[in-house]
Design an enzyme around this catalytic site. Structure first.
Site, PDB file in Angstrom:
ATOM      1  N   ASN A  48       0.838  -1.206   0.000  1.00 57.06           N
ATOM      2  CA  ASN A  48       0.000   0.000   0.000  1.00 57.06           C
ATOM      3  C   ASN A  48       0.873   1.256   0.000  1.00 57.06           C
ATOM      4  OD1 ASN A  48       0.561  -0.913   2.679  1.00 57.06           O
ATOM      5  ND2 ASN A  48      -1.041   0.377   3.528  1.00 57.06           N
ATOM      6  N   GLU A  97       0.338   5.268   0.568  1.00 53.12           N
ATOM      7  CA  GLU A  97      -0.620   6.274   1.039  1.00 53.12           C
ATOM      8  C   GLU A  97      -0.231   7.667   0.554  1.00 53.12           C
ATOM      9  OE1 GLU A  97      -1.026   5.609   5.258  1.00 53.12           O
ATOM     10  OE2 GLU A  97      -2.081   3.711   4.916  1.00 53.12           O
ATOM     11  N   CYS A 114      -4.142   0.569  -2.396  1.00 46.47           N
ATOM     12  CA  CYS A 114      -3.923  -0.633  -1.602  1.00 46.47           C
ATOM     13  C   CYS A 114      -2.818  -1.495  -2.217  1.00 46.47           C
ATOM     14  CB  CYS A 114      -5.201  -1.457  -1.548  1.00 46.47           C
ATOM     15  SG  CYS A 114      -6.552  -0.722  -0.645  1.00 46.47           S
ATOM     16  N   GLU A 155      -2.966  -4.680  -2.951  1.00 44.03           N
ATOM     17  CA  GLU A 155      -3.463  -5.593  -3.981  1.00 44.03           C
ATOM     18  C   GLU A 155      -3.562  -4.895  -5.326  1.00 44.03           C
ATOM     19  OE1 GLU A 155      -4.671  -4.944  -1.013  1.00 44.03           O
ATOM     20  OE2 GLU A 155      -5.677  -6.658  -0.121  1.00 44.03           O
ATOM     21  N   CYS A 162      -9.982  -5.234   0.368  1.00 44.43           N
ATOM     22  CA  CYS A 162     -11.161  -4.366   0.402  1.00 44.43           C
ATOM     23  C   CYS A 162     -12.002  -4.618  -0.856  1.00 44.43           C
ATOM     24  CB  CYS A 162     -10.744  -2.904   0.493  1.00 44.43           C
ATOM     25  SG  CYS A 162     -10.120  -2.223  -1.059  1.00 44.43           S
ATOM     26  N   CYS A 208     -10.451  -3.632  -4.223  1.00 45.10           N
ATOM     27  CA  CYS A 208      -9.391  -4.556  -4.652  1.00 45.10           C
ATOM     28  C   CYS A 208      -9.987  -5.866  -5.155  1.00 45.10           C
ATOM     29  CB  CYS A 208      -8.409  -4.808  -3.524  1.00 45.10           C
ATOM     30  SG  CYS A 208      -7.352  -3.380  -3.204  1.00 45.10           S
TER      31      CYS A 208
HETATM   32  N1  THU Z   1      -5.183  -1.563   2.611  1.00 41.93           N
HETATM   33  C1  THU Z   1      -4.604  -2.381   1.671  1.00 41.93           C
HETATM   34  O1  THU Z   1      -3.487  -2.143   1.200  1.00 41.93           O
HETATM   35  N2  THU Z   1      -5.311  -3.459   1.283  1.00 41.93           N
HETATM   36  C2  THU Z   1      -6.557  -3.781   1.712  1.00 41.93           C
HETATM   37  O2  THU Z   1      -7.172  -4.691   1.179  1.00 41.93           O
HETATM   38  C3  THU Z   1      -7.149  -3.047   2.826  1.00 41.93           C
HETATM   39  C4  THU Z   1      -6.479  -1.783   3.199  1.00 41.93           C
HETATM   40  C5  THU Z   1      -4.439  -0.392   3.025  1.00 41.93           C
HETATM   41  C6  THU Z   1      -5.035   0.912   2.589  1.00 41.93           C
HETATM   42  C7  THU Z   1      -4.482   1.862   3.626  1.00 41.93           C
HETATM   43  O3  THU Z   1      -3.200   2.283   3.187  1.00 41.93           O
HETATM   44  C8  THU Z   1      -4.318   1.017   4.867  1.00 41.93           C
HETATM   45  O4  THU Z   1      -4.380  -0.350   4.430  1.00 41.93           O
HETATM   46  C9  THU Z   1      -5.386   1.224   5.931  1.00 41.93           C
HETATM   47  O5  THU Z   1      -6.647   1.116   5.397  1.00 41.93           O
END
Ligand code: THU
Length: 157
Positions: free
Chosen positions: A61, A63, A72, A74, A112, A115
């Site tokens: 991920n 940000e 994310c 994925e 999520c 994804c």
């Molecule tokens: N996140 C992912 O990378 N994958 C997911 O399937 C769920 C959430 C990340 C997004 C964000 O950077 C952090 O986790 C908190 O939500």
């Protein structure tokens, strides 16, 4: 009226019950968590995708101070896989996450909704179910396909 039963059966397995190729993928997802850029959530997610050309593509991920601009693990992995090897097909996916304590989450972290939708597209291109390994500290969930994580998915318009 007719009821439609949508049932998801998954396997909960230990690391040493995985095949060699699954272990390599899980290790890649764990390594990818170290490359998350998560200064806001401190939740570090790694994803690894095995392609039919033998490559393992990793994503983490990323940000952004403008929160929705991040992505994310994925999606960073599947979009990079598509951009780097457009002809390759997905064989298997692994996802792992470390929480704010820096440790692998006790329970597996699941992708999520956005994804799941993105990964589903690549499963469609593969033309076969793509298993998903969700890695937790205590157990690994082996999900039979992306589609099974997203029943009644939006697939055409
Ligand atoms: N996140 C992912 O990378 N994958 C997911 O399937 C769920 C959430 C990340 C997004 C964000 O950077 C952090 O986790 C908190 O939500």
């Amino acid at each position: 009226m007719k009821e439609i039963d949508l049932t998801l059966r998954i396997e909960s397995v230990a690391f040493d019950e995985l095949s060699d190729r699954e272990r390599r993928l899980v290790e890649a997802a764990l390594a990818a968590t170290e490359r998350a850029y998560a200064p806001y959530s401190h939740f570090c997610v790694g994803a690894a995708i095995l392609l039919d050309n033998g490559e393992i593509i990793e994503g983490a991920n990323q940000e952004n101070v403008a929160y929705p601009s991040g992505t994310c693990a994925e999606r960073s992995a599947c979009f990079y896989a598509g951009a780097r090897y457009p002809e390759a097909r997905f064989e298997c996916i692994a996802v792992a996450a470390r929480g704010t304590d820096g440790l692998l989450t006790p329970l597996p972290t699941a992708p999520c909704g956005a994804c799941r939708q993105a990964l589903l597209e690549y499963e469609g291109l593969a033309g076969h179910p793509v298993p998903v390994l969700l890695v937790g500290r205590g157990t690994i969930y082996r999900i039979p396909s992306v589609q099974s994580l997203l029943p009644l998915a939006f697939t055409e318009f």
